[in-house]
Design an enzyme around this catalytic site. Structure first.
Site, short mmCIF file in Angstrom:
data_model
loop_
_atom_site.label_atom_id
_atom_site.label_comp_id
_atom_site.label_asym_id
_atom_site.label_seq_id
_atom_site.Cartn_x
_atom_site.Cartn_y
_atom_site.Cartn_z
CG HIS A 186 -2.04 -1.01 1.10
ND1 HIS A 186 -2.03 -2.20 1.80
CD2 HIS A 186 -3.18 -1.03 0.33
CE1 HIS A 186 -3.12 -2.90 1.49
NE2 HIS A 186 -3.82 -2.21 0.61
CG ASN A 187 3.99 1.12 -2.38
OD1 ASN A 187 3.45 1.18 -3.48
ND2 ASN A 187 4.76 0.10 -2.01
CB ALA A 188 3.39 6.52 -4.10
CB VAL A 189 4.55 1.76 -6.70
CG1 VAL A 189 4.66 1.02 -8.04
CG2 VAL A 189 5.86 2.50 -6.42
CG HIS A 190 -1.70 -0.13 -4.51
ND1 HIS A 190 -2.29 -1.11 -5.28
CD2 HIS A 190 -2.69 0.39 -3.74
CE1 HIS A 190 -3.58 -1.20 -4.98
NE2 HIS A 190 -3.85 -0.30 -4.04
CG HIS A 226 -7.32 3.64 -3.91
ND1 HIS A 226 -6.21 3.86 -4.70
CD2 HIS A 226 -7.22 2.36 -3.48
CE1 HIS A 226 -5.48 2.77 -4.73
NE2 HIS A 226 -6.07 1.84 -4.01
CD GLN A 387 -2.34 -13.27 -4.58
OE1 GLN A 387 -2.95 -12.86 -5.56
NE2 GLN A 387 -2.23 -12.54 -3.48
#
Length: 463
Positions: A186-190, A226, A387
């Site tokens: 949950h970071n800026a790349v996501h 988000h 998964q």
């Protein structure tokens, strides 16, 4: 004609940014602005509401908000430096404040004989195979700022909504910096990945013909913000540790409410919509909240049932503003959990990152003798079984309905990747199980035979 106009707008935009950058060289406006940023969450050891912060990391008792201010300045200067490089403009004055890591990335990404450039990737931003990890490296860790700004410019939103260039740039940098880079997932790349996926959905025929500019603006803003300020732990963790956010939002959509309120805070702080009538600004904030709140996975069945009902009744009318907003909610939900529908080489990386974040939370819960949350126990779960369960019970039902709504090549591609990725994880689990069985057989003791015992053929059952 449209492409030429978009390119012309982008060229004008870069000229404006260059002028802005030059003004920064001779003023302390940016530093002064960043020095007045809001404070961070309290790290006071006596503050029980900050328990999860102390669990996630041991804070430096000498640290202050100045470190965050410097980090924001670094991010902004890194962005300006990288933007110069991929525009082919050499820096006049070296930014000595840049660290070696980012300078090295800039050299590798822009100055070596690489055939891939940021501009080249942006031209393919609508491809479902878009590699956000590579894009983040090429932009020196500024994938969210670069991608979102490009899409605003692509849709002409800056001109349509008369957005101030400096305010927009500040707003995007603040968004990127308010994501926690230490979070594996949950970071800026996501956030950048979700924004790119959202763009792919906005380009689908049903949506592209029906959505208004306001819908597109809200869709992109919601995708970019988000998961804003996500702490790297889930809602049950915040509730059982009595975190103040859980109390504030009454244990309901705790994280999603926080992401929304954080986004509103940055909108107001940057003054991005300050030139709009007050009622229009408030309405945008409310609609932004409605989109972000829809990403609460605990409400998945609620939204999915409503979507399925609309499709069964064939009563979705995209001329209706409420129906368009609902479809945007579903598009954002798809974008948020689309990783299993990406090509394997991308999907696998995301699976590893989210599992790492889950297991990190589980390790914290064990360390503090808390009940370990589902999927967070590294001893009881594997990436593969997590998964497969996620794909089967969450992703497949959602994307099957989305394909009913938008029966396009993209939808078929996503479902195809989903099936292949699920088969890949199943195959890996079978290999692991086979290896474990072989090891057990090799390590088992062979009982001594006596005169009354009978040898059983392998695979037979003793009756």
């Amino acid at each position: 004609m449209g492409r030429r106009a978009s390119s012309s707008r982008e060229l004008d935009t870069w000229k404006d940014l260059l002028d802005f950058e030059q003004s920064l060289q001779s003023s302390s406006v940016l530093m002064e602005y960043l020095m007045h940023r809001r404070g961070a969450i309290s790290y006071d050891s006596s503050d029980q509401t900050a328990l999860y912060i102390r669990m996630l990391a041991k804070p430096d008792p000498t640290a202050s908000t100045s470190s965050r201010r410097v980090r924001r300045l670094l991010s902004f200067q890194r962005y300006l430096s990288s933007s110069r490089l991929f525009r082919g403009v050499p820096p006049r004055n070296p930014l000595h404040i840049l660290d070696d890591d980012y300078t090295g990335q800039a050299k590798v990404g822009f100055l070596d004989n690489s055939h891939i450039s940021v501009q080249c990737m942006l031209e393919k931003i609508g491809s479902w195979n878009f590699n956000i990890f590579l894009f983040d490296r090429l932009t020196n860790g500024n994938s969210l700022v670069t991608l979102t700004f490009h899409l605003f410019n692509h849709y002409g939103l800056i001109e349509l909504f008369r957005l101030d260039m400096v305010k927009l740039r500040r707003f995007l940098v603040m968004i990127q910096e308010d994501y926690h880079s230490r979070n594996p997932y949950h970071n800026a790349v996501h956030a950048a990945d979700v924004t790119q996926a959202m763009y792919c959905y906005l380009q689908e025929p049903k949506l592209s013909k029906s959505l208004t500019s306001c819908d597109i603006l809200l869709g992109l803003l919601a995708a970019a913000t988000h998961d804003l300020d996500h702490p790297g732990v889930n809602e049950p963790f915040l509730i059982k540790t009595n975190h103040y956010l859980a109390a504030l939002y009454k244990n309901t959509s705790v994280l999603e409410n926080h992401h929304w309120r954080s986004a509103v805070g940055l909108l107001r702080e940057s003054g991005l919509f300050s030139h709009l009538p007050a009622e229009d600004g408030l309405n945008m904030e409310r609609q932004l909240g409605s989109l972000i709140l829809a990403t609460d996975i605990s409400r998945q069945n609620e939204y999915l049932s409503k979507f399925r009902e609309h499709l069964d009744n064939e009563d979705l009318c995209l001329a209706n503003a409420c129906h368009r907003h609902f479809v945007l909610q579903m598009a954002l939900k798809c974008a948020d959990i689309c990783n299993p529908c990406r090509p394997w080489e991308l999907s696998k990386q995301w699976s590893e990152k989210v599992t790492e974040e889950f297991f990190h939370q589980g390790d914290i819960e064990k360390r503090y003798k808390l009940e370990v949350s589902p999927l967070c126990d590294s001893q009881a779960n594997t990436i593969g079984n997590i998964q497969i369960g996620f794909m089967t019970y969450v992703v497949e039902p959602l994307f099957a309905e989305w394909a009913r709504f938008s029966d396009t090549r993209l939808s078929r591609t996503m479902l195809g990747h989903l099936g292949l990725n699920k088969a890949s994880w199943s195959g890996m689990l079978q290999e692991l199980a086979g290896g474990a069985d072989d090891g057990a057989q090799e390590g088992a003791e062979v009982p001594a035979e006596d005169g009354n015992s009978k040898a059983l053929p392998q695979g037979s059952k003793e009756s």
